[in-house]
Design a protein around this motif. Structure first.
Motif, PDB file in Angstrom:
ATOM      1  N   GLY A 178      42.607  33.868  40.407  1.00  0.00           N
ATOM      2  CA  GLY A 178      43.328  35.115  40.655  1.00  0.00           C
ATOM      3  C   GLY A 178      42.948  36.241  39.712  1.00  0.00           C
ATOM      4  N   ARG A 181      40.492  38.985  37.780  1.00  0.00           N
ATOM      5  CA  ARG A 181      39.351  39.848  38.119  1.00  0.00           C
ATOM      6  C   ARG A 181      38.492  39.963  36.869  1.00  0.00           C
ATOM      7  N   PRO A 195      39.440  38.872  43.142  1.00  0.00           N
ATOM      8  CA  PRO A 195      40.035  37.779  42.365  1.00  0.00           C
ATOM      9  C   PRO A 195      39.168  36.510  42.431  1.00  0.00           C
TER      10      PRO A 195
END
Length: 132
Positions: free
Chosen positions: A88, A90, A100
């Motif tokens: 999840g 970045r 993500p």
């Protein structure tokens, strides 16, 4: 944009976590390995072009991460730390926009007895898209 830049960004992101700061390595450990550690292996980025004028789709960065411990619990603990850190997230790559991170697969716990002392490890695959 090279896969090497994405690998460097991933290494920096993992090393920014206090529990992982000193035990994340780029494919190999120089010198004596600690009792538990993480190895990051990059895979080639995709090279698909789906239009005459060049790339339209974002690049996909893929990495296999080995979490290694002297006992199974250590390897699992590291795999959980890495997963919690990455899934999840970045990954900040200069000049790029990242989707993500996804966990795309993994192998069951294995024992590597080819090194003294033997170690347990989990290998997990992660990927994310990286666009301009």
């Amino acid at each position: 944009m090279s896969s090497r830049e994405h690998t460097k960004a991933l290494l920096a992101y993992l090393r920014d976590a206090p529990d992982l700061a000193s035990i994340v390595f780029d494919g190999a450990v120089d010198g004596q390995a600690p009792p538990r550690y993480v190895l990051v292996f990059s895979q080639s980025m995709d090279h698909e072009v789906d239009r005459m004028a060049g790339r339209q789709r974002p690049l996909v960065a893929r990495h296999t991460i080995h979490c290694i411990g002297s006992v199974p619990d250590e390897a699992q603990w590291l795999a959980d730390k890495v997963s919690t850190r990455l899934v999840g997230a970045r990954i900040p790559v200069p000049g790029r926009s990242s989707s993500p991170v996804k966990h795309t697969g993994g192998d069951p716990m294995r024992l590597d007895s080819s090194v003294p002392p033997a170690v347990y490890f989990l290998a997990d695959d992660y990927e994310w898209a990286s666009g301009p």
